[in-house]
Enzyme design. Structure first.
Site, PDB file in Angstrom:
ATOM      1  N   GLY A  91      15.540 -45.647  -7.741  1.00 50.64           N
ATOM      2  CA  GLY A  91      16.341 -45.590  -9.343  1.00 50.64           C
ATOM      3  C   GLY A  91      17.442 -46.508  -8.877  1.00 50.64           C
ATOM      4  N   ASN A 150      10.586 -30.700   2.332  1.00 50.28           N
ATOM      5  CA  ASN A 150      10.897 -30.833   3.509  1.00 50.28           C
ATOM      6  C   ASN A 150      12.191 -29.663   3.709  1.00 50.28           C
ATOM      7  OD1 ASN A 150       8.988 -32.672   4.627  1.00 50.28           O
ATOM      8  ND2 ASN A 150      10.407 -34.458   3.416  1.00 50.28           N
ATOM      9  N   LYS A 175       5.340 -33.477  -8.910  1.00 53.80           N
ATOM     10  CA  LYS A 175       5.315 -33.144  -7.822  1.00 53.80           C
ATOM     11  C   LYS A 175       6.819 -32.498  -7.525  1.00 53.80           C
ATOM     12  CE  LYS A 175       5.686 -37.750  -5.815  1.00 53.80           C
ATOM     13  NZ  LYS A 175       5.138 -38.361  -4.765  1.00 53.80           N
ATOM     14  N   THR A 233       8.504 -48.298  -1.756  1.00 57.10           N
ATOM     15  CA  THR A 233       7.168 -48.225  -1.351  1.00 57.10           C
ATOM     16  C   THR A 233       6.579 -49.023  -2.444  1.00 57.10           C
ATOM     17  OG1 THR A 233       6.820 -46.215  -2.787  1.00 57.10           O
ATOM     18  CG2 THR A 233       7.250 -45.907  -0.316  1.00 57.10           C
ATOM     19  N   GLU A 235      13.265 -34.837  -0.061  1.00 53.10           N
ATOM     20  CA  GLU A 235      12.390 -34.221  -0.806  1.00 53.10           C
ATOM     21  C   GLU A 235      12.360 -32.485  -0.691  1.00 53.10           C
ATOM     22  OE1 GLU A 235       9.828 -35.214  -2.609  1.00 53.10           O
ATOM     23  OE2 GLU A 235       9.449 -37.676  -2.175  1.00 53.10           O
ATOM     24  N   ASP A 278      10.195 -38.621   8.427  1.00 53.25           N
ATOM     25  CA  ASP A 278      10.638 -37.575   9.055  1.00 53.25           C
ATOM     26  C   ASP A 278      10.550 -36.157   8.070  1.00 53.25           C
ATOM     27  OD1 ASP A 278      12.040 -36.071  10.913  1.00 53.25           O
ATOM     28  OD2 ASP A 278      13.787 -35.853   9.581  1.00 53.25           O
ATOM     29  N   HIS A 279       9.217 -35.853   8.364  1.00 52.70           N
ATOM     30  CA  HIS A 279       8.968 -34.750   7.420  1.00 52.70           C
ATOM     31  C   HIS A 279       9.052 -33.557   8.282  1.00 52.70           C
ATOM     32  CE1 HIS A 279       6.598 -36.235   3.632  1.00 52.70           C
ATOM     33  NE2 HIS A 279       7.437 -36.973   4.205  1.00 52.70           N
ATOM     34  N   ARG A 288      -2.528 -45.783  -5.799  1.00 54.88           N
ATOM     35  CA  ARG A 288      -1.292 -46.492  -5.212  1.00 54.88           C
ATOM     36  C   ARG A 288      -1.576 -47.273  -4.007  1.00 54.88           C
ATOM     37  NH1 ARG A 288       3.461 -43.504  -4.763  1.00 54.88           N
ATOM     38  NH2 ARG A 288       3.985 -45.479  -3.595  1.00 54.88           N
TER      39      ARG A 288
END
Length: 334
Positions: free
Chosen positions: A175, A110, A256, A192, A107, A37-38, A280
């Protein structure tokens, strides 16, 4: 039983194409479809950001079998938890037993452009996530909810159209604290692939297990879901080149973390060599080798694999995977 899903790349394709790809994924034998959901994509040029709520409604109507959900949605800034509870209550009622709410702490890319609010430190983002999950569950189970939290409030709020079958909440984490919270308060965990192996073996999965053990229902059904970054093709050069669109994923958190503009993110990503962009991803042309690399994650305990392919030709990926990879995984793991 191992579940095999498809990641609908919302940052790469528009909603109509994503629905078409997802319908094809169901026909190809995938078990689930997840969409992020960006509000803004990782890159400005050629980027997309369809809203998750209407997409899931369209996808549910176009399919009959697959589970579907968000990987992930942030219910704490541009989405108020009450609105998320209402939207997923409706989706759960429309498509009972097929909907999953995947949530995370968000993030800045967003949330800041959409709200203009300053991006807080992880401590506050995590506190908001905990409170949001508690409020969403309360709204799904109680009437006339007057909620007084640190960040969110409601006054005599009622979700009138609740899901007939409870909508599970999967919590994403990178984390130890969030992983433990995911085990304690969630119905599943999301992370991920492609990161340092010790992160999974020493930090994430042990803390999920500790949180699950400390929860009120330690024996409840619980899924460990992982987005598998895979670039599988008969042409290795093509498989490598396909990862260029997603080079931002190879940026370190430090590179980032404070970036809130997709143009700046795109600039940083485009400066990376293709070898780092591909770092990745599981890049392979050999299905046996490919399955072996995936099997290492299954051996850790992940039981719901959602495959994210970076290429523009998604039907090609789905056909190759349905023919060469999915049967091998099912034969090996059930």
């Amino acid at each position: 039983m191992l579940k095999l899903g498809y990641k609908a790349s919302a940052e790469q394709f528009d909603a109509r194409r994503l629905v078409d790809f997802s319908v094809l994924a169901e026909r190809s034998g995938f078990d689930s479809v997840f969409i992020s959901d960006h509000f803004q994509p990782w890159r400005h040029t050629g980027g997309h950001a369809p809203a998750a709520f209407p997409f899931l409604g369209a996808l549910g109507s176009a399919t009959s079998r697959i589970a579907m959900g968000t990987s992930v949605l942030t219910p704490t800034f541009r989405h108020h938890p009450s609105m998320v509870a209402q939207a997923f209550g409706t989706l759960g009622q429309l498509f009972p037993g097929r909907v999953i709410l995947g949530v995370g702490s968000g993030e800045g890319l967003n949330e800041v452009p959409a709200t203009g609010a300053p991006w807080p430190e992880l401590k506050e983002r995590f506190a908001r996530l905990r409170e949001a999950v508690r409020l969403i569950r309360t709204l799904w189970t109680e009437e006339r909810v007057s909620f007084e939290g640190e960040f969110y409030r409601t006054e005599n709020a009622t979700i009138y159209d609740r899901p007939e079958t409870p909508v599970p909440i999967y919590i994403a984490g990178a984390g130890p604290q969030v992983a433990k919270f995911a085990g304690r308060a969630g119905d599943g965990f999301i992370c991920t692939s492609g990161k340092k192996w010790e992160l999974y073996t020493e930090t994430l999965l042990p803390n999920v297990a500790a949180g699950l053990e400390a929860s009120e229902q330690p024996g409840r059904p619980y899924e460990r879901m992982i987005e598998m970054k895979v670039s599988f093709d008969t042409d290795r050069a093509r498989a490598m080149a396909d990862t260029r669109h997603w080079a931002a994923l190879a940026l370190s958190p430090e590179e980032k973390h404070s970036v809130e503009d997709p143009l700046e993110m795109e600039k940083l990503a485009d400066a990376l060599p293709v070898e780092r962009a591909a770092s990745r991803w599981i890049v392979s042309t050999d299905p046996e080798e490919h399955v072996e690399k995936i099997a290492a994650y299954v051996a850790l305990g992940f039981d719901h694999l959602v495959f994210h392919a970076p290429g523009e030709d998604q039907p090609r990926f789905l056909a190759l995977y349905a023919e060469q990879v999915l049967p091998r995984l099912r034969a090996r793991f059930g």
